[in-house]
Design an enzyme around this catalytic site. Structure first.
Site, PDB file in Angstrom:
ATOM      1  N   HIS A  11       0.828  -1.206   0.000  1.00 54.83           N
ATOM      2  CA  HIS A  11       0.000   0.000   0.000  1.00 54.83           C
ATOM      3  C   HIS A  11       0.863   1.257   0.000  1.00 54.83           C
ATOM      4  CE1 HIS A  11      -3.958   1.953   1.486  1.00 54.83           C
ATOM      5  NE2 HIS A  11      -3.095   2.941   1.255  1.00 54.83           N
ATOM      6  N   HIS A 189      -9.898   1.460   0.377  1.00 52.33           N
ATOM      7  CA  HIS A 189      -9.602   2.264   1.559  1.00 52.33           C
ATOM      8  C   HIS A 189     -10.871   2.354   2.416  1.00 52.33           C
ATOM      9  CE1 HIS A 189      -6.068   3.585  -0.640  1.00 52.33           C
ATOM     10  NE2 HIS A 189      -5.665   4.333   0.382  1.00 52.33           N
ATOM     11  N   GLU A 192     -10.449   4.318   7.832  1.00 52.24           N
ATOM     12  CA  GLU A 192      -9.304   5.203   8.085  1.00 52.24           C
ATOM     13  C   GLU A 192      -9.853   6.499   8.678  1.00 52.24           C
ATOM     14  OE1 GLU A 192      -7.488   6.890   4.582  1.00 52.24           O
ATOM     15  OE2 GLU A 192      -5.578   7.293   5.594  1.00 52.24           O
ATOM     16  N   ASP A 270       1.997   4.030   2.851  1.00 49.92           N
ATOM     17  CA  ASP A 270       0.914   4.893   2.368  1.00 49.92           C
ATOM     18  C   ASP A 270       1.406   6.050   1.486  1.00 49.92           C
ATOM     19  OD1 ASP A 270      -1.760   5.455   2.026  1.00 49.92           O
ATOM     20  OD2 ASP A 270      -2.076   6.317   4.019  1.00 49.92           O
TER      21      ASP A 270
HETATM   22  N1  LIG Z   1      -4.231   7.764   3.093  1.00 48.97           N
HETATM   23  C1  LIG Z   1      -5.066   7.974   2.074  1.00 48.97           C
HETATM   24  N2  LIG Z   1      -6.383   7.766   2.240  1.00 48.97           N
HETATM   25  C2  LIG Z   1      -7.233   7.971   1.221  1.00 48.97           C
HETATM   26  N3  LIG Z   1      -6.853   8.395   0.016  1.00 48.97           N
HETATM   27  C3  LIG Z   1      -5.556   8.635  -0.193  1.00 48.97           C
HETATM   28  N4  LIG Z   1      -4.902   9.063  -1.280  1.00 48.97           N
HETATM   29  C4  LIG Z   1      -3.610   9.149  -0.971  1.00 48.97           C
HETATM   30  N5  LIG Z   1      -3.395   8.782   0.313  1.00 48.97           N
HETATM   31  C5  LIG Z   1      -4.609   8.437   0.822  1.00 48.97           C
HETATM   32 ZN   LIG Z   2      -3.725   4.868   1.002  1.00 51.72          ZN
END
Ligand SMILES: Nc1ncnc2[nH]cnc12
Ligand SMILES: [Zn+2]
Length: 322
Positions: A11, A189, A192, A270
Protein backbone atom coordinates in the site's frame (compact mmCIF):
# COMPACT_ATOMS: atom_id res chain seq x y z
CA UNK A 1 16.98 -3.29 13.74
CA UNK A 2 15.14 -4.65 10.72
CA UNK A 3 17.76 -4.03 8.05
CA UNK A 4 18.39 -7.80 7.79
CA UNK A 5 14.71 -8.52 7.00
CA UNK A 6 13.28 -8.84 3.51
CA UNK A 7 10.41 -6.39 2.96
CA UNK A 8 7.20 -6.17 0.96
CA UNK A 9 4.87 -3.22 0.51
CA UNK A 10 1.24 -3.54 -0.62
CA UNK A 11 0.00 0.00 0.00
CA UNK A 12 1.83 3.03 -1.33
CA UNK A 13 0.41 5.78 -3.53
CA UNK A 14 2.95 6.59 -6.23
CA UNK A 15 2.53 10.37 -6.14
CA UNK A 16 2.37 10.10 -2.35
CA UNK A 17 5.90 8.70 -2.42
CA UNK A 18 7.33 11.71 -4.28
CA UNK A 19 10.51 12.83 -2.51
CA UNK A 20 10.24 16.52 -1.57
CA UNK A 21 13.59 17.32 -3.24
CA UNK A 22 12.42 15.80 -6.52
CA UNK A 23 9.09 17.65 -6.26
CA UNK A 24 10.96 20.93 -5.68
CA UNK A 25 13.11 20.31 -8.77
CA UNK A 26 10.04 19.44 -10.84
CA UNK A 27 8.19 22.55 -9.65
CA UNK A 28 11.16 24.69 -10.63
CA UNK A 29 11.38 22.97 -14.03
CA UNK A 30 7.73 23.80 -14.78
CA UNK A 31 7.68 27.21 -13.07
CA UNK A 32 5.04 26.10 -10.57
CA UNK A 33 4.80 27.93 -7.25
CA UNK A 34 4.61 25.13 -4.70
CA UNK A 35 5.67 27.19 -1.68
CA UNK A 36 2.28 26.75 0.05
CA UNK A 37 2.55 22.96 -0.14
CA UNK A 38 6.30 22.39 0.25
CA UNK A 39 8.23 24.29 2.89
CA UNK A 40 11.72 23.58 4.29
CA UNK A 41 11.81 20.21 2.54
CA UNK A 42 8.49 19.03 4.00
CA UNK A 43 4.97 18.82 2.62
CA UNK A 44 2.51 21.18 4.33
CA UNK A 45 -1.04 20.13 5.29
CA UNK A 46 -3.06 20.16 8.48
CA UNK A 47 -5.95 17.69 8.18
CA UNK A 48 -7.16 14.91 5.88
CA UNK A 49 -8.88 17.26 3.42
CA UNK A 50 -5.85 19.56 3.15
CA UNK A 51 -3.59 16.49 2.85
CA UNK A 52 -5.61 15.42 -0.23
CA UNK A 53 -5.31 18.95 -1.67
CA UNK A 54 -1.57 19.04 -1.03
CA UNK A 55 -1.27 15.59 -2.63
CA UNK A 56 -3.06 16.80 -5.77
CA UNK A 57 -0.89 19.91 -6.00
CA UNK A 58 2.32 17.86 -5.65
CA UNK A 59 1.03 15.44 -8.31
CA UNK A 60 0.66 18.37 -10.71
CA UNK A 61 4.42 18.81 -11.07
CA UNK A 62 4.81 15.32 -12.53
CA UNK A 63 3.67 15.89 -16.09
CA UNK A 64 5.40 13.72 -18.66
CA UNK A 65 6.01 10.06 -19.28
CA UNK A 66 9.63 10.57 -18.28
CA UNK A 67 8.61 12.39 -15.07
CA UNK A 68 6.58 9.31 -14.12
CA UNK A 69 9.36 6.91 -15.11
CA UNK A 70 11.77 8.86 -12.91
CA UNK A 71 9.37 9.06 -9.96
CA UNK A 72 8.68 5.31 -10.11
CA UNK A 73 12.31 4.35 -10.54
CA UNK A 74 13.37 6.64 -7.68
CA UNK A 75 10.87 5.12 -5.24
CA UNK A 76 11.54 1.51 -6.24
CA UNK A 77 15.31 2.09 -5.98
CA UNK A 78 14.76 3.36 -2.43
CA UNK A 79 12.70 0.26 -1.59
CA UNK A 80 15.25 -2.07 -3.15
CA UNK A 81 17.93 -0.35 -1.07
CA UNK A 82 16.26 -1.63 2.11
CA UNK A 83 15.84 -5.18 0.77
CA UNK A 84 12.29 -4.83 -0.48
CA UNK A 85 11.49 -7.62 -2.91
CA UNK A 86 7.97 -6.64 -3.92
CA UNK A 87 5.96 -3.43 -4.16
CA UNK A 88 2.41 -2.63 -5.20
CA UNK A 89 1.98 0.97 -6.29
CA UNK A 90 -1.41 2.67 -6.21
CA UNK A 91 -1.73 4.72 -9.39
CA UNK A 92 -4.38 6.94 -10.93
CA UNK A 93 -4.68 6.92 -14.74
CA UNK A 94 -7.47 9.46 -14.23
CA UNK A 95 -4.86 11.82 -12.89
CA UNK A 96 -2.86 11.26 -16.09
CA UNK A 97 -5.96 12.29 -18.03
CA UNK A 98 -6.65 15.32 -15.85
CA UNK A 99 -3.16 16.74 -16.34
CA UNK A 100 -3.37 16.27 -20.11
CA UNK A 101 -0.72 13.55 -20.27
CA UNK A 102 -3.27 10.84 -20.96
CA UNK A 103 -3.85 7.60 -19.10
CA UNK A 104 -1.78 5.44 -21.48
CA UNK A 105 1.29 7.68 -21.36
CA UNK A 106 0.97 7.95 -17.56
CA UNK A 107 0.93 4.14 -17.18
CA UNK A 108 3.62 3.65 -19.79
CA UNK A 109 6.00 6.01 -17.94
CA UNK A 110 5.35 4.15 -14.69
CA UNK A 111 5.98 0.78 -16.38
CA UNK A 112 9.27 2.11 -17.75
CA UNK A 113 10.26 3.10 -14.18
CA UNK A 114 9.42 -0.41 -12.99
CA UNK A 115 11.50 -1.91 -15.81
CA UNK A 116 14.52 0.26 -14.99
CA UNK A 117 14.36 -0.48 -11.27
CA UNK A 118 13.90 -4.22 -11.80
CA UNK A 119 16.87 -4.33 -14.15
CA UNK A 120 19.10 -2.89 -11.41
CA UNK A 121 17.89 -4.71 -8.30
CA UNK A 122 15.41 -7.42 -9.29
CA UNK A 123 12.61 -5.68 -7.37
CA UNK A 124 9.21 -6.92 -8.54
CA UNK A 125 6.34 -4.41 -8.76
CA UNK A 126 2.68 -4.32 -9.78
CA UNK A 127 0.14 -1.54 -10.19
CA UNK A 128 -3.19 -1.04 -8.49
CA UNK A 129 -5.38 1.37 -10.40
CA UNK A 130 -7.40 3.54 -8.08
CA UNK A 131 -10.56 5.55 -8.36
CA UNK A 132 -10.97 8.56 -6.08
CA UNK A 133 -14.21 8.79 -4.12
CA UNK A 134 -14.28 12.58 -4.21
CA UNK A 135 -14.51 12.56 -8.01
CA UNK A 136 -17.75 10.53 -7.78
CA UNK A 137 -18.96 7.08 -8.91
CA UNK A 138 -18.81 7.84 -12.67
CA UNK A 139 -15.14 8.69 -12.50
CA UNK A 140 -14.45 5.57 -10.39
CA UNK A 141 -16.28 3.43 -12.96
CA UNK A 142 -14.14 5.07 -15.67
CA UNK A 143 -10.99 4.10 -13.74
CA UNK A 144 -12.24 0.51 -13.42
CA UNK A 145 -13.05 0.35 -17.13
CA UNK A 146 -9.61 1.66 -17.96
CA UNK A 147 -7.92 -0.94 -15.72
CA UNK A 148 -10.10 -3.73 -17.13
CA UNK A 149 -9.44 -2.84 -20.76
CA UNK A 150 -5.75 -2.02 -20.39
CA UNK A 151 -4.77 -5.70 -20.53
CA UNK A 152 -1.44 -4.62 -19.05
CA UNK A 153 0.19 -7.50 -17.15
CA UNK A 154 1.55 -5.07 -14.56
CA UNK A 155 -1.94 -3.76 -13.69
CA UNK A 156 -3.24 -6.43 -11.34
CA UNK A 157 -5.49 -4.65 -8.86
CA UNK A 158 -8.20 -2.06 -8.34
CA UNK A 159 -8.66 0.24 -5.35
CA UNK A 160 -10.89 3.04 -4.07
CA UNK A 161 -9.08 5.91 -2.34
CA UNK A 162 -9.75 9.57 -1.66
CA UNK A 163 -12.29 11.24 0.60
CA UNK A 164 -13.81 8.37 2.59
CA UNK A 165 -16.57 10.65 3.92
CA UNK A 166 -17.94 11.02 0.35
CA UNK A 167 -20.72 8.49 -0.33
CA UNK A 168 -20.93 4.88 0.77
CA UNK A 169 -19.02 1.92 -0.69
CA UNK A 170 -22.25 0.59 -2.29
CA UNK A 171 -22.30 3.71 -4.51
CA UNK A 172 -19.06 2.43 -6.08
CA UNK A 173 -19.95 -1.29 -6.25
CA UNK A 174 -20.42 -1.25 -10.04
CA UNK A 175 -16.77 -0.21 -10.50
CA UNK A 176 -15.69 -3.19 -8.41
CA UNK A 177 -17.88 -5.54 -10.49
CA UNK A 178 -16.07 -4.35 -13.61
CA UNK A 179 -12.66 -4.84 -11.99
CA UNK A 180 -13.60 -8.25 -10.55
CA UNK A 181 -14.89 -9.45 -13.95
CA UNK A 182 -11.56 -8.44 -15.47
CA UNK A 183 -9.73 -10.66 -12.97
CA UNK A 184 -8.21 -7.80 -10.98
CA UNK A 185 -7.51 -8.08 -7.25
CA UNK A 186 -9.71 -5.83 -5.12
CA UNK A 187 -8.87 -3.59 -2.20
CA UNK A 188 -10.67 -0.58 -0.72
CA UNK A 189 -9.60 2.26 1.56
CA UNK A 190 -11.97 1.95 4.52
CA UNK A 191 -11.92 2.44 8.26
CA UNK A 192 -9.30 5.20 8.09
CA UNK A 193 -11.14 8.52 8.31
CA UNK A 194 -14.53 6.84 8.85
CA UNK A 195 -15.35 4.33 11.54
CA UNK A 196 -16.07 0.61 11.62
CA UNK A 197 -19.27 1.03 9.55
CA UNK A 198 -17.11 1.88 6.54
CA UNK A 199 -15.20 -1.43 6.82
CA UNK A 200 -18.52 -3.30 7.19
CA UNK A 201 -19.76 -1.43 4.09
CA UNK A 202 -16.75 -2.63 2.11
CA UNK A 203 -17.37 -6.24 3.15
CA UNK A 204 -21.12 -6.02 2.50
CA UNK A 205 -20.94 -4.28 -0.88
CA UNK A 206 -17.75 -5.72 -2.39
CA UNK A 207 -16.05 -8.19 -0.05
CA UNK A 208 -12.49 -7.41 -1.28
CA UNK A 209 -9.68 -9.76 -0.33
CA UNK A 210 -7.85 -6.78 1.21
CA UNK A 211 -8.74 -3.51 2.87
CA UNK A 212 -6.57 -0.40 2.91
CA UNK A 213 -6.13 0.57 6.57
CA UNK A 214 -9.28 -0.99 8.07
CA UNK A 215 -7.85 -0.10 11.47
CA UNK A 216 -11.03 1.48 12.80
CA UNK A 217 -12.65 -1.95 12.64
CA UNK A 218 -11.28 -2.12 16.19
CA UNK A 219 -14.31 0.00 17.23
CA UNK A 220 -16.56 -3.04 16.63
CA UNK A 221 -15.27 -6.35 17.99
CA UNK A 222 -17.84 -8.41 16.05
CA UNK A 223 -16.49 -6.84 12.89
CA UNK A 224 -12.94 -7.74 13.95
CA UNK A 225 -14.10 -11.37 14.30
CA UNK A 226 -15.73 -11.15 10.87
CA UNK A 227 -12.47 -9.92 9.31
CA UNK A 228 -10.56 -12.74 11.00
CA UNK A 229 -13.10 -15.36 9.87
CA UNK A 230 -13.09 -14.09 6.28
CA UNK A 231 -9.28 -13.92 6.20
CA UNK A 232 -9.45 -10.34 4.89
CA UNK A 233 -5.95 -8.86 4.80
CA UNK A 234 -5.49 -5.37 6.22
CA UNK A 235 -2.89 -3.08 4.65
CA UNK A 236 -1.95 -1.24 7.83
CA UNK A 237 0.05 1.99 7.69
CA UNK A 238 0.75 2.98 11.31
CA UNK A 239 2.85 6.09 10.57
CA UNK A 240 0.14 7.43 8.27
CA UNK A 241 -2.55 6.77 10.89
CA UNK A 242 -0.66 8.70 13.54
CA UNK A 243 0.26 11.59 11.21
CA UNK A 244 -3.40 11.95 10.16
CA UNK A 245 -4.60 11.73 13.77
CA UNK A 246 -6.63 8.53 13.25
CA UNK A 247 -5.15 7.51 16.63
CA UNK A 248 -3.46 9.91 19.04
CA UNK A 249 -0.30 7.83 19.46
CA UNK A 250 1.30 4.47 18.71
CA UNK A 251 0.31 3.14 22.15
CA UNK A 252 -3.34 3.35 21.12
CA UNK A 253 -2.80 2.04 17.59
CA UNK A 254 -4.62 -1.31 17.15
CA UNK A 255 -2.05 -3.15 14.98
CA UNK A 256 -1.15 -5.61 17.74
CA UNK A 257 -4.74 -6.08 18.93
CA UNK A 258 -5.95 -6.81 15.40
CA UNK A 259 -3.14 -9.32 14.88
CA UNK A 260 -3.84 -11.00 18.20
CA UNK A 261 -7.55 -11.24 17.29
CA UNK A 262 -6.52 -13.34 14.28
CA UNK A 263 -6.83 -10.66 11.60
CA UNK A 264 -4.27 -11.01 8.79
CA UNK A 265 -2.20 -7.82 8.96
CA UNK A 266 0.58 -6.34 6.82
CA UNK A 267 2.54 -3.08 7.05
CA UNK A 268 3.00 -0.31 4.51
CA UNK A 269 3.89 3.37 4.32
CA UNK A 270 0.91 4.89 2.37
CA UNK A 271 2.33 8.33 1.36
CA UNK A 272 5.71 8.21 3.09
CA UNK A 273 7.18 11.75 2.84
CA UNK A 274 3.78 13.33 3.50
CA UNK A 275 3.66 11.43 6.78
CA UNK A 276 7.34 11.75 7.69
CA UNK A 277 7.80 8.03 7.28
CA UNK A 278 9.21 5.35 4.98
CA UNK A 279 8.82 1.60 4.63
CA UNK A 280 12.10 1.30 6.55
CA UNK A 281 10.61 3.28 9.43
CA UNK A 282 7.38 1.25 9.38
CA UNK A 283 9.38 -1.96 9.79
CA UNK A 284 11.43 -0.31 12.55
CA UNK A 285 8.21 0.75 14.30
CA UNK A 286 6.89 -2.81 14.05
CA UNK A 287 10.01 -4.07 15.80
CA UNK A 288 10.63 -1.26 18.30
CA UNK A 289 7.38 0.50 19.14
CA UNK A 290 5.04 -2.46 18.59
CA UNK A 291 7.55 -5.01 19.92
CA UNK A 292 7.14 -7.65 17.21
CA UNK A 293 9.88 -10.28 16.90
CA UNK A 294 11.71 -10.93 13.63
CA UNK A 295 9.61 -14.07 13.18
CA UNK A 296 6.37 -12.11 13.67
CA UNK A 297 7.48 -9.44 11.20
CA UNK A 298 8.50 -12.11 8.67
CA UNK A 299 5.04 -13.66 9.12
CA UNK A 300 3.43 -10.31 8.21
CA UNK A 301 5.69 -10.06 5.15
CA UNK A 302 4.66 -13.61 4.21
CA UNK A 303 1.00 -12.62 4.59
CA UNK A 304 1.66 -9.70 2.25
CA UNK A 305 3.10 -12.02 -0.41
CA UNK A 306 0.18 -14.42 0.02
CA UNK A 307 -2.23 -11.50 -0.46
CA UNK A 308 -0.28 -9.91 -3.31
CA UNK A 309 -2.02 -9.40 -6.63
CA UNK A 310 0.41 -11.56 -8.61
CA UNK A 311 0.30 -14.79 -10.55
CA UNK A 312 1.11 -18.05 -8.73
CA UNK A 313 4.56 -18.39 -10.23
CA UNK A 314 5.66 -14.91 -9.12
CA UNK A 315 4.14 -15.52 -5.70
CA UNK A 316 6.11 -18.75 -5.30
CA UNK A 317 9.32 -17.02 -6.39
CA UNK A 318 8.74 -14.23 -3.84
CA UNK A 319 8.00 -16.69 -1.04
CA UNK A 320 11.23 -18.50 -1.90
CA UNK A 321 13.15 -15.21 -1.51
CA UNK A 322 11.81 -14.57 2.01
N1 LIG B 1 -4.23 7.76 3.09
C1 LIG B 1 -5.07 7.97 2.07
N2 LIG B 1 -6.38 7.77 2.24
C2 LIG B 1 -7.23 7.97 1.22
N3 LIG B 1 -6.85 8.39 0.02
C3 LIG B 1 -5.56 8.63 -0.19
N4 LIG B 1 -4.90 9.06 -1.28
C4 LIG B 1 -3.61 9.15 -0.97
N5 LIG B 1 -3.40 8.78 0.31
C5 LIG B 1 -4.61 8.44 0.82
ZN1 LIG C 1 -3.73 4.87 1.00
Amino acid sequence: MTSHLKKVELHCHLEGAAPPALTAAQAQKYGVDISAELRDGAYVWHDFASFLECYDKVSEVYRTEEDYALLTETYLDELAGIDTIYSELIVSPDHGKRIGLGADAYISGICEGIRRAKEKSGIEARLIVTGERHFGPESVIGAAEYAAKAANPLITGFNLAGEERRGRVADYARAFDIARDAGLGLTIHAGEVCGAFSVADALDAVRPSRIGHGVRAIEDLDLVTRLADLGTVLEICPGSNIALGVFPDFASHPLRRLKEAGVRVTISSDDPPFFHTSLKREYELAAGTFGFSDAEIDAMTRTAIEAAFVDDETQKALLARL
